[in-house]
Design a protein around this motif. Structure first.
Motif, PDB file in Angstrom:
ATOM      1  N   ASN A   1      -3.998   8.259  -5.820  1.00  0.00           N
ATOM      2  CA  ASN A   1      -2.680   7.908  -5.283  1.00  0.00           C
ATOM      3  C   ASN A   1      -2.048   6.733  -6.017  1.00  0.00           C
ATOM      4  O   ASN A   1      -0.974   6.259  -5.619  1.00  0.00           O
ATOM      5  CB  ASN A   1      -2.804   7.572  -3.794  1.00  0.00           C
ATOM      6  CG  ASN A   1      -3.221   8.768  -2.963  1.00  0.00           C
ATOM      7  OD1 ASN A   1      -2.632   9.834  -3.057  1.00  0.00           O
ATOM      8  ND2 ASN A   1      -4.260   8.605  -2.154  1.00  0.00           N
ATOM      9  N   ASN A   2      -2.734   6.244  -7.076  1.00  0.00           N
ATOM     10  CA  ASN A   2      -2.213   5.137  -7.910  1.00  0.00           C
ATOM     11  C   ASN A   2      -1.950   3.878  -7.105  1.00  0.00           C
ATOM     12  O   ASN A   2      -0.934   3.203  -7.293  1.00  0.00           O
ATOM     13  CB  ASN A   2      -0.941   5.565  -8.648  1.00  0.00           C
ATOM     14  CG  ASN A   2      -1.126   6.813  -9.485  1.00  0.00           C
ATOM     15  OD1 ASN A   2      -0.362   7.760  -9.379  1.00  0.00           O
ATOM     16  ND2 ASN A   2      -2.154   6.826 -10.316  1.00  0.00           N
TER      17      ASN A   2
ATOM     18  N   MET B   1      -2.013   5.041   1.955  1.00  0.00           N
ATOM     19  CA  MET B   1      -2.306   5.381   0.563  1.00  0.00           C
ATOM     20  C   MET B   1      -1.927   6.821   0.261  1.00  0.00           C
ATOM     21  O   MET B   1      -1.393   7.132  -0.804  1.00  0.00           O
ATOM     22  CB  MET B   1      -3.805   5.196   0.273  1.00  0.00           C
ATOM     23  CG  MET B   1      -4.305   3.778   0.274  1.00  0.00           C
ATOM     24  SD  MET B   1      -6.072   3.772  -0.148  1.00  0.00           S
ATOM     25  CE  MET B   1      -6.461   2.032   0.065  1.00  0.00           C
ATOM     26  N   PHE B   2      -2.205   7.715   1.201  1.00  0.00           N
ATOM     27  CA  PHE B   2      -1.935   9.130   0.994  1.00  0.00           C
ATOM     28  C   PHE B   2      -0.450   9.443   1.158  1.00  0.00           C
ATOM     29  O   PHE B   2       0.083  10.301   0.441  1.00  0.00           O
ATOM     30  CB  PHE B   2      -2.760   9.967   1.980  1.00  0.00           C
ATOM     31  CG  PHE B   2      -4.234   9.930   1.721  1.00  0.00           C
ATOM     32  CD1 PHE B   2      -4.818  10.793   0.809  1.00  0.00           C
ATOM     33  CD2 PHE B   2      -5.046   9.015   2.370  1.00  0.00           C
ATOM     34  CE1 PHE B   2      -6.179  10.766   0.559  1.00  0.00           C
ATOM     35  CE2 PHE B   2      -6.417   8.974   2.132  1.00  0.00           C
ATOM     36  CZ  PHE B   2      -6.983   9.850   1.222  1.00  0.00           C
ATOM     37  N   ILE B   3       0.219   8.787   2.093  1.00  0.00           N
ATOM     38  CA  ILE B   3       1.639   9.055   2.319  1.00  0.00           C
ATOM     39  C   ILE B   3       2.461   8.684   1.099  1.00  0.00           C
ATOM     40  O   ILE B   3       3.231   9.464   0.573  1.00  0.00           O
ATOM     41  CB  ILE B   3       2.146   8.306   3.565  1.00  0.00           C
ATOM     42  CG1 ILE B   3       1.457   8.850   4.821  1.00  0.00           C
ATOM     43  CG2 ILE B   3       3.660   8.424   3.697  1.00  0.00           C
ATOM     44  CD1 ILE B   3       1.768   8.065   6.083  1.00  0.00           C
TER      45      ILE B   3
ATOM     46  N   SER C   1      10.976   7.711  -6.968  1.00  0.00           N
ATOM     47  CA  SER C   1      10.782   6.261  -7.057  1.00  0.00           C
ATOM     48  C   SER C   1       9.679   5.998  -8.067  1.00  0.00           C
ATOM     49  O   SER C   1       9.183   6.918  -8.714  1.00  0.00           O
ATOM     50  CB  SER C   1      10.400   5.688  -5.693  1.00  0.00           C
ATOM     51  OG  SER C   1       9.078   6.088  -5.343  1.00  0.00           O
ATOM     52  N   THR C   2       9.282   4.739  -8.198  1.00  0.00           N
ATOM     53  CA  THR C   2       8.172   4.424  -9.101  1.00  0.00           C
ATOM     54  C   THR C   2       6.841   4.417  -8.360  1.00  0.00           C
ATOM     55  O   THR C   2       5.806   4.126  -8.953  1.00  0.00           O
ATOM     56  CB  THR C   2       8.379   3.048  -9.768  1.00  0.00           C
ATOM     57  OG1 THR C   2       8.446   2.045  -8.757  1.00  0.00           O
ATOM     58  CG2 THR C   2       9.666   3.045 -10.581  1.00  0.00           C
ATOM     59  N   GLY C   3       6.861   4.713  -7.057  1.00  0.00           N
ATOM     60  CA  GLY C   3       5.649   4.694  -6.253  1.00  0.00           C
ATOM     61  C   GLY C   3       4.814   5.952  -6.425  1.00  0.00           C
ATOM     62  O   GLY C   3       5.268   6.973  -6.959  1.00  0.00           O
ATOM     63  N   GLY C   4       3.560   5.883  -5.957  1.00  0.00           N
ATOM     64  CA  GLY C   4       2.649   7.016  -6.052  1.00  0.00           C
ATOM     65  C   GLY C   4       2.407   7.656  -4.710  1.00  0.00           C
ATOM     66  O   GLY C   4       3.268   7.648  -3.833  1.00  0.00           O
ATOM     67  N   GLY C   5       1.193   8.196  -4.530  1.00  0.00           N
ATOM     68  CA  GLY C   5       0.866   8.880  -3.289  1.00  0.00           C
ATOM     69  C   GLY C   5       1.407  10.298  -3.256  1.00  0.00           C
ATOM     70  O   GLY C   5       1.965  10.810  -4.242  1.00  0.00           O
TER      71      GLY C   5
ATOM     72  N   ILE D   1       0.816  -1.215   0.000  1.00  0.00           N
ATOM     73  CA  ILE D   1       0.000   0.000   0.000  1.00  0.00           C
ATOM     74  C   ILE D   1       0.847   1.260   0.000  1.00  0.00           C
ATOM     75  O   ILE D   1       0.597   2.191  -0.765  1.00  0.00           O
ATOM     76  CB  ILE D   1      -0.961   0.002   1.202  1.00  0.00           C
ATOM     77  CG1 ILE D   1      -1.953  -1.152   1.092  1.00  0.00           C
ATOM     78  CG2 ILE D   1      -1.713   1.325   1.283  1.00  0.00           C
ATOM     79  CD1 ILE D   1      -2.829  -1.130  -0.146  1.00  0.00           C
ATOM     80  N   ILE D   2       1.893   1.328   0.834  1.00  0.00           N
ATOM     81  CA  ILE D   2       2.676   2.561   0.898  1.00  0.00           C
ATOM     82  C   ILE D   2       3.457   2.799  -0.388  1.00  0.00           C
ATOM     83  O   ILE D   2       3.698   3.937  -0.783  1.00  0.00           O
ATOM     84  CB  ILE D   2       3.635   2.548   2.119  1.00  0.00           C
ATOM     85  CG1 ILE D   2       4.144   3.977   2.381  1.00  0.00           C
ATOM     86  CG2 ILE D   2       4.800   1.586   1.907  1.00  0.00           C
ATOM     87  CD1 ILE D   2       4.907   4.134   3.669  1.00  0.00           C
TER      88      ILE D   2
END
Length: 481
Positions: free
Chosen positions: A428-429, A335-337, A343-347, A309-310
């Motif tokens: 947040n993808n 999810m929001f953080i 990086s390839t992460g969202g949020g 999730i993060i």
């Protein structure tokens, strides 16, 4: 607006997409699937469009921030419009809106799906879904920067518009070298994960798709029960570790490769990111210990789900919608953080959360000592006013988009938890939310209007809001400005 340069860059993007479409076509040949014609025809179409857009070189190659943001937004929209065609031509997704939703979800690395039976797809389409994650994770325009001399040297505007986080810096004096370094690290980690999954007994096709989806922090699975299909602590553990690794700022890996170990471990954002993961997983593990056979099993699932999730990957090993309220609340907050910038992460990104916390602390200290002069610092350096301003403006825009999206979804008859977490999961993808969009559900029940809103949210979230919002600003399209 330099329309000729925008046209040319969109054309090169279509050419790259044409090449990537050959991979699922080859997969269809290997498995003897009839969808090969769908992928070959779309690849040919993209190639022809590439030639039409690029055969006439622009006379004016000046390229600034406005063109950068507009080009990125237009490229991603065109990418989705052409990328959804194989699903339509093959008949595997009959609805144009659903095909667009699935494709945008893939390229934006969201992982929200409208498919009720993923296992019914052909091997070619399963690979294409995973490839959209991998391409969208680092960014197709970053890939273009790595292989093409574009935009007269002003391509930093493309990278700033497409790369996640409050600021983008060069790892090398030459931007093309920076893009090559990023994709080299990205490709190397993807190959390493694939090898480790193969060593755990996962079939090659499964390992490749899982690694591509993990690298892009996307979350599309090739089985209906996602990663729970692999009932192995080793395989799920490897995926957990690599989800977390892909959520780290890639500049950290560059520092490690160049033996700047001290600088790498002094980055505050990474320490906060890892600290939040550890604390959240331990609290959730204690909260869900009664749902599993042992505390270790609960800890295993807690770390997997927190990492998923993060980093906004969206994989699942358990139905966390059935977990206690405390655990679900923590996951929604994660999810929001989101992951780290770069990086390839969202949020919203850990760096923005950290800067906002520092800003609040500074304001409280100012109220206590009005005459004191304090500046925000990160990693031992002063945070520029422009960075703080961009963080504050981003938060305002984020809240406006989020509220508007929830209200538009509320026009349907779905409950508040479903609508709220659907917007949180797409903006947040992340992928899965709670209630009717939980990890065992999908987004197919939403009406077309709601899906269009969620598609906009996925694109806006992946591109950090402003490239998409600028498309609705009339002054942007003035040719003479």
């Amino acid at each position: 607006m330099n329309y000729a340069m925008v046209r040319c860059l969109i054309g090169w993007m279509l050419g790259i997409e044409a090449v990537f479409l050959l991979l699922p076509a080859l997969t269809a040949v290997i498995y003897g699937e009839s969808v090969v014609l769908a992928y070959l025809s779309v690849s040919l179409l993209c190639g022809v469009l590439c030639w039409l857009f690029c055969h006439r070189k622009p006379e004016n190659t000046r390229f600034y921030a406005r063109e950068g943001f507009v080009t990125v937004a237009c490229c991603w929209i065109v990418l989705a419009l052409t990328g959804c065609l194989p699903f339509l031509f093959s008949g595997e997704i009959a609805s144009p809106v659903d095909a667009m939703f699935e494709t945008i979800s893939g390229f934006t690395t969201t992982g929200a799906t409208i498919l009720t039976d993923v296992e019914a797809l052909s091997h070619a389409s399963l690979l294409w879904r995973s490839l959209t994650h991998w391409v969208g994770g680092m960014g197709v325009l970053v890939f273009m920067l790595a292989i093409l001399p574009l935009a007269g040297g002003n391509t930093i505007y493309l990278m700033r518009a497409e790369s996640p986080g409050p600021s983008v810096s060069k790892l090398s004096p030459h931007l093309k070298d920076t893009a090559l370094i990023l994709y080299g690290i990205y490709f190397g980690l993807t190959v390493l994960q694939t090898i480790l999954l193969l060593l755990g007994g996962m079939p090659f096709f499964d390992a490749l798709n899982t690694a591509l989806a993990t690298a892009g922090t996307g979350g599309f699975g090739i089985w209906n029960d996602s990663i729970a299909h692999y009932n192995s602590y080793y395989l799920q553990g490897v995926i957990t570790v690599f989800m977390i690794l892909f959520g780290v700022n890639f500049s950290v890996y560059f520092m490690l490769l160049t033996r700047r170990f001290k600088s790498a471990f002094q980055i505050e954002e990474v320490r906060v990111y890892l600290g939040v993961i550890l604390a959240s997983a331990l609290v959730i593990a204690f909260n869900i210990r009664h749902l599993f056979g042992s505390f270790f099993e609960g800890l295993h699932h807690a770390f997997f789900q927190v990492g998923s999730i993060i980093t906004t990957t969206g994989f699942a090993t358990a139905d966390f919608d059935q977990w206690p309220a405390l655990s679900k609340s923590i996951l929604v907050l994660l999810m929001f953080i989101g992951a780290c910038a770069g990086s390839t992460g969202g949020g919203m990104k850990c760096s923005r959360i950290l800067l906002m916390a520092k800003s609040v602390k500074k304001e409280l200290q100012f109220l206590i000592h009005p005459r004191s002069v304090r500046v925000n610092q990160m990693d031992g350096r002063r945070v520029q006013h422009e960075v703080m301003r961009s963080v504050n403006v981003f938060l305002i825009a984020y809240c406006m988009v989020f509220i508007a999206s929830v209200l538009l979804l509320s026009l349907t008859s779905q409950d508040l938890v479903t609508n709220f977490t659907a917007v949180a999961a797409t903006l947040n993808n992340v992928g899965p939310g709670l209630s009717l969009v939980g990890p065992t559900c999908n987004f197919s029940f939403f009406p077309p209007l709601s899906k269009i809103v969620l598609m906009f949210d996925m694109l806006a979230g992946r591109l950090e809001l402003f490239p998409m919002l600028l498309l609705f600003t009339p002054a942007v399209w003035n040719r003479n400005r």
